[in-house]
Design an enzyme around this catalytic site. Structure first.
Site, short mmCIF file in Angstrom:
data_model
loop_
_atom_site.label_atom_id
_atom_site.label_comp_id
_atom_site.label_asym_id
_atom_site.label_seq_id
_atom_site.Cartn_x
_atom_site.Cartn_y
_atom_site.Cartn_z
N TYR A 114 0.85 -1.19 0.00
CA TYR A 114 0.00 0.00 0.00
C TYR A 114 0.89 1.24 0.00
O TYR A 114 1.97 1.23 -0.59
CB TYR A 114 -0.96 -0.07 1.20
CG TYR A 114 -2.15 0.85 1.05
CD1 TYR A 114 -2.95 0.82 -0.10
CD2 TYR A 114 -2.49 1.74 2.05
CE1 TYR A 114 -4.03 1.66 -0.25
CE2 TYR A 114 -3.58 2.58 1.93
CZ TYR A 114 -4.35 2.54 0.78
OH TYR A 114 -5.42 3.38 0.65
N LYS A 169 -20.53 -19.58 -10.10
CA LYS A 169 -19.83 -19.37 -11.36
C LYS A 169 -18.38 -18.95 -11.10
O LYS A 169 -17.44 -19.45 -11.72
CB LYS A 169 -20.54 -18.29 -12.17
CG LYS A 169 -20.21 -18.28 -13.63
CD LYS A 169 -21.06 -19.28 -14.38
CE LYS A 169 -20.87 -19.16 -15.86
NZ LYS A 169 -21.83 -19.99 -16.61
#
Length: 484
Positions: A114, A169
């Site tokens: 970060y 999915k």
């Protein structure tokens, strides 16, 4: 056609029974006489007087499961405890999660993952946008997008109710192709809004899988998105189904010794899946096709077809099929046909209809859970029978296709998906079944065949790169495969 017990309706029932006697055999007898199947029986606690038993049972429906539980409750001396639906247990808290690829153990890790280190990577991408694929998850990410308007066979149940399907999915993308897929369920069924939302989301993804969007809106949404974004857009309900049907047909024709350009195909169903199947079959060489819907054979003289918009799917079907000018019903059309493909409704044909087809007939009855014709009855006269169900041979299942298709598209960094890639996928999937394996009950491999995803991905990647070269190399580059 009555449904057999299925793991989809599996439950675990906790029972307390007398330690002696015949209670355990009674339990098994009651379940089996009720049409269920005992798949597991575990003693979880034992005492001098009582046993605690967890019985795992497969039923054929929710109502059937309730009936079995009621029968168990009625056994003398048996106390019924907790009843757990195994499918619901699997869905508690969702089926997927995000995880970090790098540990964040200290300040150094935090500074690179970060701020402030990440700012350097952001600047690099701002100056060189093409590096987004190399330096972010974009290169391996697919958006699974739905509006919840046509979910499985449940209809328009909305985006929140569609989320379990989209999670599933995404889990399949990861399991079979190593792809990070993200469920995106949109709380709008406005075509313009869906196009604009997906267009705005596209920078974070390398592909879009449209899912469970109702026809005819799905045609327009896909077409407009393909024009609007620079990543492949693939409506699996249409094209995934079409690819696996074509692949299965290739092998079925090998079994019966017929050529694809000489067969007569009759289809039942003119919706999203039916239209996509038809278009790919015609592209693959089918020259004689007849399509039927609830009103009978689709032809230009039918009032609703003649009055349809010139660019409507029904007009397209009428213009590209039925060269012999057939009219009438599905039962009329199927007489003498070499191939029947159903993506419509249960029990629209019977054994007598199948018997009237040409010798060496091929029947793909894909409606779920109840096919267009009972597969057992169809097998009495047809040479090859396939369904969408897992409890019969030759299951035609989209899971065989979409993970490998997207793996190939992502590895090629393709901006498009076209018919050449889909036909290449179908041929590759068919070729997974070797000549020594091919027979009327094995024309399509299992979804767990380890060769499937890689074979489909390789074929799609090669077709995508060849297509890019033919178009001047602008929409795909040679990429290092990430394959699962």
């Amino acid at each position: 056609m009555s449904s057999a017990p299925s793991v989809s309706y599996s439950m675990t029932v906790r029972l307390e029974v007398p330690a002696g006697g015949t209670a355990v055999s009674q339990i098994t007898t009651v379940v089996e006489s009720s049409g269920g199947s005992v798949t597991g029986l575990d003693v979880t606690a034992s005492g001098h007087e009582r046993l605690r038993i967890d019985v795992t049972i497969a039923a054929s429906s929710t109502a059937h499961a309730d009936e079995i539980v009621a029968e168990l409750r009625a056994i003398d001396g048996v106390s019924l405890g907790k009843v757990s639906d195994r499918t619901f247990l699997m869905h508690l808290g969702g089926k997927i999660e995000m995880s970090s690829k790098h540990p964040i153990r200290n300040r150094d890790d935090l500074s690179m993952v970060y701020t402030p280190g990440v700012a350097r990577v952001c600047t690099q991408i701002a100056e060189h946008p093409e590096d987004a694929r190399r330096l972010t998850i974009k290169r391996n990410s697919v958006a699974v997008v739905t509006d919840g308007s046509a979910v499985l066979g449940l209809g328009n149940i909305g985006p929140q109710a569609a989320l379990p399907v989209m999670e599933g999915k995404a889990a399949l993308f990861k399991r079979f192709a190593g792809i990070d897929a993200w469920p995106i369920c949109l709380d709008t069924q406005d075509t313009d809004a869906i196009v604009e939302i997906v267009k705005a989301l596209a920078p974070g993804f390398a592909g879009v899988n449209l899912e469970d969007i109702s026809a005819p809106r799905c045609f327009e949404i896909e077409a407009r998105l393909r024009e609007a974004v620079d990543i492949p857009v693939f409506h699996d309900d249409q094209h995934g189904t079409a690819i696996v049907v074509l692949s299965s047909l290739y092998n079925a024709l090998r079994v019966v010794g017929k050529r694809i350009d000489q067969i007569r195909v009759v289809m039942s169903g003119a919706g999203a899946a039916g239209t996509a199947i038809l278009k790919l079959l015609l592209e693959a060489g089918v020259e004689h096709a007849v399509v039927t819907d609830i009103h009978g054979v689709v032809h230009g003289g039918r009032k609703d077809v003649a009055e349809a918009a010139p660019d409507s799917p029904m007009r397209w079907i009428a213009d590209h099929t039925n060269t012999e000018g057939a009219t009438g019903t599905l039962k009329d059309a199927v007489v003498g046909a070499d191939v029947f493909i159903g993506v419509s409704a249960p029990n629209v044909l019977d054994g007598a209809d199948v018997a009237k087809m040409a010798p060496g007939a091929v029947v793909f009855a894909l409606a779920n859970p109840d096919p267009e014709v009972d597969p057992a009855v169809a097998r009495e006269t047809a040479a090859v029978v396939a369904t969408g169900r897992s409890d019969f041979p030759n299951q035609i299942n989209n899971v065989l296709v979409f993970p490998g298709v997207f793996r190939g598209l992502l590895d090629a960094q393709s901006q498009v998906v076209d018919d050449s890639m889909m036909i290449a996928a179908a041929r590759a999937l068919a070729d997974v079944v070797g000549e020594d394996e091919l027979n009327p009950n094995y024309i399509i491999p299992s979804v767990f065949n380890e060769k499937v995803s890689g074979a489909v991905a390789d074929a799609v990647r090669e077709a995508a790169q060849a297509g890019a070269e033919a178009r001047g190399g602008k929409d795909a580059v040679e990429g290092e495969p990430l394959g699962a």
